[in-house]
Design an enzyme around this catalytic site. Structure first.
Site, PDB file in Angstrom:
ATOM      1  N   ASN A   8       7.700  -7.836   8.821  1.00 42.83           N
ATOM      2  CA  ASN A   8       8.200  -6.472   8.631  1.00 42.83           C
ATOM      3  C   ASN A   8       9.119  -6.145   9.809  1.00 42.83           C
ATOM      4  OD1 ASN A   8       8.620  -3.779   8.174  1.00 42.83           O
ATOM      5  ND2 ASN A   8       6.508  -3.134   8.575  1.00 42.83           N
ATOM      6  N   TRP A   9      10.417  -6.228   9.554  1.00 43.91           N
ATOM      7  CA  TRP A   9      11.386  -6.024  10.642  1.00 43.91           C
ATOM      8  C   TRP A   9      11.563  -4.544  10.999  1.00 43.91           C
ATOM      9  CZ3 TRP A   9      16.089  -9.720   9.223  1.00 43.91           C
ATOM     10  CH2 TRP A   9      15.655 -11.039   9.335  1.00 43.91           C
ATOM     11  N   LYS A  10      11.018  -3.670  10.142  1.00 43.12           N
ATOM     12  CA  LYS A  10      11.161  -2.214  10.376  1.00 43.12           C
ATOM     13  C   LYS A  10      12.639  -1.850  10.574  1.00 43.12           C
ATOM     14  CE  LYS A  10       6.452  -2.194  12.070  1.00 43.12           C
ATOM     15  NZ  LYS A  10       5.425  -1.547  12.856  1.00 43.12           N
ATOM     16  N   HIS A  85       3.111   1.929   3.902  1.00 49.13           N
ATOM     17  CA  HIS A  85       2.982   1.604   5.326  1.00 49.13           C
ATOM     18  C   HIS A  85       2.622   2.879   6.107  1.00 49.13           C
ATOM     19  CE1 HIS A  85       3.929   0.380   9.402  1.00 49.13           C
ATOM     20  NE2 HIS A  85       3.840  -0.871   8.980  1.00 49.13           N
ATOM     21  N   GLU A  87       3.686   3.988   8.733  1.00 44.36           N
ATOM     22  CA  GLU A  87       4.857   4.721   9.240  1.00 44.36           C
ATOM     23  C   GLU A  87       5.509   5.564   8.145  1.00 44.36           C
ATOM     24  OE1 GLU A  87       6.704   1.304  11.060  1.00 44.36           O
ATOM     25  OE2 GLU A  87       5.142   1.303  12.600  1.00 44.36           O
ATOM     26  N   GLU A 154      -3.996  -2.630   7.666  1.00 48.72           N
ATOM     27  CA  GLU A 154      -3.407  -2.412   8.987  1.00 48.72           C
ATOM     28  C   GLU A 154      -4.023  -1.167   9.611  1.00 48.72           C
ATOM     29  OE1 GLU A 154       0.819  -4.203   9.378  1.00 48.72           O
ATOM     30  OE2 GLU A 154       0.999  -2.310   8.337  1.00 48.72           O
ATOM     31  N   GLY A 160       1.671  -1.856  16.551  1.00 46.80           N
ATOM     32  CA  GLY A 160       2.619  -1.742  17.654  1.00 46.80           C
ATOM     33  C   GLY A 160       2.014  -1.332  18.985  1.00 46.80           C
ATOM     34  N   SER A 191      -0.481  -5.530  15.563  1.00 46.79           N
ATOM     35  CA  SER A 191      -0.400  -6.255  16.841  1.00 46.79           C
ATOM     36  C   SER A 191      -0.749  -7.735  16.721  1.00 46.79           C
ATOM     37  CB  SER A 191      -1.265  -5.571  17.909  1.00 46.79           C
ATOM     38  OG  SER A 191      -0.716  -4.314  18.242  1.00 46.79           O
TER      39      SER A 191
HETATM   40  P1  PGA Z   1       3.079  -4.761  14.643  1.00 46.83           P
HETATM   41  O1  PGA Z   1       3.421  -4.036  13.256  1.00 46.83           O
HETATM   42  O2  PGA Z   1       2.869  -6.225  14.324  1.00 46.83           O
HETATM   43  O3  PGA Z   1       4.296  -4.543  15.502  1.00 46.83           O
HETATM   44  O4  PGA Z   1       1.853  -4.117  15.182  1.00 46.83           O
HETATM   45  C1  PGA Z   1       2.793  -4.395  12.071  1.00 46.83           C
HETATM   46  C2  PGA Z   1       3.247  -3.497  10.947  1.00 46.83           C
HETATM   47  O5  PGA Z   1       3.434  -2.300  11.183  1.00 46.83           O
HETATM   48  O6  PGA Z   1       3.442  -3.952   9.821  1.00 46.83           O
END
Ligand code: PGA
Length: 227
Positions: A8-10, A85, A87, A154, A160, A191
Site C-alpha cells: 500500500n503505497w498510500k 482502510h 485512513e 490492521e 505507521g 508496521s
Molecule cells: P504501515 O501501513 O506498514 O506503514 O504501518 C500499513 C497500512 O496502513 O496498510
C-alpha cells in the site's frame, strides 16, 4: 506455502517517474504473490503483474466528482482494491459504504481487500478486539459472498507507528475471521518491516501481509516478498 503480500503505497511517491521506478524494482518472481497498490492517478501507467487500487466508489458512473468506479478499475485490468482502510474510516467512511464498495467490486470481478481494525487500541484484550471487528465485519460482509473477499486486519494503533501487534495476536484474529466469517485469506498489516515480516508469515492462519511504509523501500520489500 505461497502467501499474499500487498504493498500500500498510500500517497507516495510524488511523481509518476518515481512510481514507475519503484514498480520496476520490485521482483516479479517472488516466492509470495505480490500486489502493488499505487496512488489512483498512476494506475494506468504502472507495469506489474498484479495491480490493486487503494480505494474505489460504489457507483459505476454518474455525477460523483472525484470518484473512481470499479467499472473503470476493471477497464484497467485492476484485480484488487483495498476498501475500509483506517485512513479512510478516519475521515468518515462507514461500514455501510465499505459494504457497498465491496459489492460493487465483486460485481466487476475485482477482489475487495476489506481492512478492519479501526477503533482498536493497544490496551484492548483479544475479546474486546474481536467485538470491534465483529461490529465491522457484520456490516462490511453483509449480503456478499465472503469466500470471494480478502480481509486485512490492521490494528489502527499499529499503522505507521513502528509498534506492530504480536504474530500470535494476528494468528488468533485470523482464525477468528476465517472461522466465523468463512473468509479464506486474512492478512496482517501495521508496521510490518524487514525485521518482523517473517514472524507473521510463519503463522499458519495469517495469509499474508499488507505493507505500507516498508513497501516504499524496494530493497526491504523485495526481501519481504521472498520470505
Ligand atoms: P504501515 O501501513 O506498514 O506503514 O504501518 C500499513 C497500512 O496502513 O496498510
Amino acid at each position: 506455502m505461497k502467501k499474499l503480500v500487498i504493498a500500500n503505497w498510500k500517497l507516495n511517491p510524488s511523481s509518476l517517474k518515481d512510481a514507475q521506478k519503484l514498480a520496476a524494482s520490485i521482483s516479479i518472481k517472488a516466492k509470495n504473490k505480490v500486489v502493488l497498490c499505487p496512488p489512483t492517478i498512476y494506475l494506468s501507467n504502472i507495469q506489474y503483474p498484479n495491480i490493486g487500487s487503494q480505494d474505489c466508489f460504489w457507483q459505476e458512473k454518474g455525477a460523483f466528482t472525484g470518484q473512481v468506479s470499479p467499472l473503470m478499475l476493471k477497464d484497467l485490468k485492476i484485480k484488487y482494491s483495498l476498501v475500509g482502510h483506517s485512513e479512510k474510516r478516519g475521515v468518515g467512511e462507514t461500514d455501510e459504504m465499505i459494504n457497498a464498495k465491496a459489492k460493487a467490486l465483486l460485481a466487476q470481478k475485482i477482489t475487495p481487500v476489506i481492512c478492519i481494525g479501526f477503533g482498536t487500541t493497544v490496551e484492548h484484550d483479544d475479546l474486546e478486539v474481536t467485538d470491534i471487528l465483529k461490529s465491522q465485519l457484520d456490516i462490511d460482509l453483509g449480503g456478499l459472498d465472503s469466500s470471494k473477499v480478502i480481509v486485512a486486519y490492521e490494528p489502527v494503533w499499529a499503522i505507521g507507528t513502528g509498534h506492530n501487534a504480536t504474530p500470535e495476536h494476528a494468528e488468533k484474529i485470523s482464525i477468528f475471521v476465517k472461522t466465523k466469517y468463512k473468509v479464506p485469506t486474512v492478512l496482517y498489516g501495521g508496521s510490518v518491516n524487514l525485521g518482523n515480516a517473517k514472524s507473521f508469515l510463519q503463522q499458519t492462519n495469517v495469509g499474508g501481509l499488507l505493507v505500507g511504509g516498508a513497501s516504499l523501500n524496494a530493497k526491504d520489500f523485495n526481501q519481504i516478498i521472498n520470505m
